[in-house]
Design a protein around this motif. Structure first.
Motif, PDB file in Angstrom:
ATOM      1  N   LEU A 114       0.814  -1.216   0.000  1.00 34.65           N
ATOM      2  CA  LEU A 114       0.000   0.000   0.000  1.00 34.65           C
ATOM      3  C   LEU A 114       0.847   1.265   0.000  1.00 34.65           C
ATOM      4  O   LEU A 114       0.330   2.351  -0.215  1.00 34.65           O
ATOM      5  CB  LEU A 114      -0.940   0.008   1.209  1.00 34.65           C
ATOM      6  CG  LEU A 114      -1.941  -1.146   1.259  1.00 34.65           C
ATOM      7  CD1 LEU A 114      -2.775  -1.062   2.528  1.00 34.65           C
ATOM      8  CD2 LEU A 114      -2.826  -1.152   0.024  1.00 34.65           C
ATOM      9  N   GLY A 115       2.134   1.152   0.281  1.00 31.99           N
ATOM     10  CA  GLY A 115       3.009   2.305   0.188  1.00 31.99           C
ATOM     11  C   GLY A 115       3.333   2.985   1.497  1.00 31.99           C
ATOM     12  O   GLY A 115       3.919   4.068   1.509  1.00 31.99           O
ATOM     13  N   HIS A 116       2.964   2.379   2.621  1.00 33.28           N
ATOM     14  CA  HIS A 116       3.360   2.904   3.932  1.00 33.28           C
ATOM     15  C   HIS A 116       3.965   1.726   4.691  1.00 33.28           C
ATOM     16  O   HIS A 116       3.259   0.791   5.057  1.00 33.28           O
ATOM     17  CB  HIS A 116       2.157   3.495   4.670  1.00 33.28           C
ATOM     18  CG  HIS A 116       2.522   4.118   5.976  1.00 33.28           C
ATOM     19  ND1 HIS A 116       3.333   5.223   6.067  1.00 33.28           N
ATOM     20  CD2 HIS A 116       2.219   3.769   7.239  1.00 33.28           C
ATOM     21  CE1 HIS A 116       3.497   5.538   7.342  1.00 33.28           C
ATOM     22  NE2 HIS A 116       2.835   4.668   8.070  1.00 33.28           N
ATOM     23  N   ALA A 117       5.274   1.753   4.879  1.00 33.96           N
ATOM     24  CA  ALA A 117       6.021   0.593   5.372  1.00 33.96           C
ATOM     25  C   ALA A 117       5.461  -0.026   6.650  1.00 33.96           C
ATOM     26  O   ALA A 117       5.327  -1.250   6.713  1.00 33.96           O
ATOM     27  CB  ALA A 117       7.498   0.950   5.548  1.00 33.96           C
ATOM     28  N   PRO A 118       5.110   0.743   7.694  1.00 32.11           N
ATOM     29  CA  PRO A 118       4.594   0.085   8.904  1.00 32.11           C
ATOM     30  C   PRO A 118       3.310  -0.715   8.646  1.00 32.11           C
ATOM     31  O   PRO A 118       3.124  -1.796   9.203  1.00 32.11           O
ATOM     32  CB  PRO A 118       4.334   1.250   9.865  1.00 32.11           C
ATOM     33  CG  PRO A 118       5.263   2.332   9.406  1.00 32.11           C
ATOM     34  CD  PRO A 118       5.309   2.183   7.910  1.00 32.11           C
ATOM     35  N   ILE A 119       2.446  -0.208   7.796  1.00 28.28           N
ATOM     36  CA  ILE A 119       1.207  -0.920   7.471  1.00 28.28           C
ATOM     37  C   ILE A 119       1.518  -2.119   6.590  1.00 28.28           C
ATOM     38  O   ILE A 119       1.007  -3.223   6.817  1.00 28.28           O
ATOM     39  CB  ILE A 119       0.183   0.027   6.811  1.00 28.28           C
ATOM     40  CG1 ILE A 119      -0.273   1.090   7.820  1.00 28.28           C
ATOM     41  CG2 ILE A 119      -1.020  -0.754   6.279  1.00 28.28           C
ATOM     42  CD1 ILE A 119      -1.138   2.193   7.233  1.00 28.28           C
ATOM     43  N   ASP A 120       2.381  -1.939   5.601  1.00 29.91           N
ATOM     44  CA  ASP A 120       2.749  -3.054   4.726  1.00 29.91           C
ATOM     45  C   ASP A 120       3.405  -4.187   5.512  1.00 29.91           C
ATOM     46  O   ASP A 120       3.117  -5.366   5.278  1.00 29.91           O
ATOM     47  CB  ASP A 120       3.668  -2.578   3.599  1.00 29.91           C
ATOM     48  CG  ASP A 120       2.939  -1.736   2.567  1.00 29.91           C
ATOM     49  OD1 ASP A 120       1.716  -1.899   2.407  1.00 29.91           O
ATOM     50  OD2 ASP A 120       3.607  -0.910   1.915  1.00 29.91           O
TER      51      ASP A 120
END
Length: 174
Positions: A35-41
């Protein structure tokens, strides 16, 4: 048990999912899920791992796998809550409501399994419900969160590099 209601209860607050993900027996992490946001990915990649371990668990590993899913969800949802709070995410209430319903279902099955009132078939149904729920939640709610966070932090939409995507080329026109 109410594990079958996760996808039915999602999308409330006047919001509707644009599409329903097809039923699949498995969930496999790939760059297509980024999705483009490292902590969420990173949380999503771990979600796929713990849910698939739950899907493949045995009678002997079910309780440990259930606990791993619950522990993961508490951490995963806390990461997303932190980003929603930090950036003033407008759909936070709806997003958190969906997280709570998922967590409630997992905790319910975990508690019942711990006292012998839920069996392996119940655990597998929960795993399947999570597999069915996740793609729509990630595509709809989490992608909106990722876009929002990136806009707030970096002033624009995330750039996502996906590898190994199968792209169909249209047949040549005569």
């Amino acid at each position: 048990m109410e594990t079958h209601t996760m996808s039915q209860q999602a999308g409330h607050h006047g919001q509707h999912r644009p599409r329903v993900a097809p039923h699949t027996e498995t969930l496999e992490w790939s760059s297509a899920m980024l999705l483009g946001h490292a902590p969420i990915d990173e949380a999503h990649e771990e979600f796929v791992d713990v849910v698939m371990a739950l899907r493949e668990c045995t009678q002997h590993t079910a309780l440990a796998c259930l606990q791993a899913v619950e522990t993961h969800l508490l951490s995963h949802f806390a990461v997303e809550l932190e980003w929603m709070t930090k950036t003033g995410f407008p759909a936070m209430e709806c997003h958190l409501d969906e997280h709570q319903k998922v967590l409630d279902a997992v905790q319910q099955v975990n508690a019942l399994a711990a006292v012998g009132e839920a069996g392996l078939s119940d655990v597998r149904r929960l795993a399947q419900a999570l597999i069915d729920w996740f793609p729509g939640h990630a595509d709809y709610m989490d992608s909106a969160l990722s876009a929002w966070v990136n806009k707030k932090l970096h002033g624009g939409a995330p750039v996502v590099v996906r590898r190994d995507l199968k792209i169909e080329t249209p047949a040549a026109v005569l």
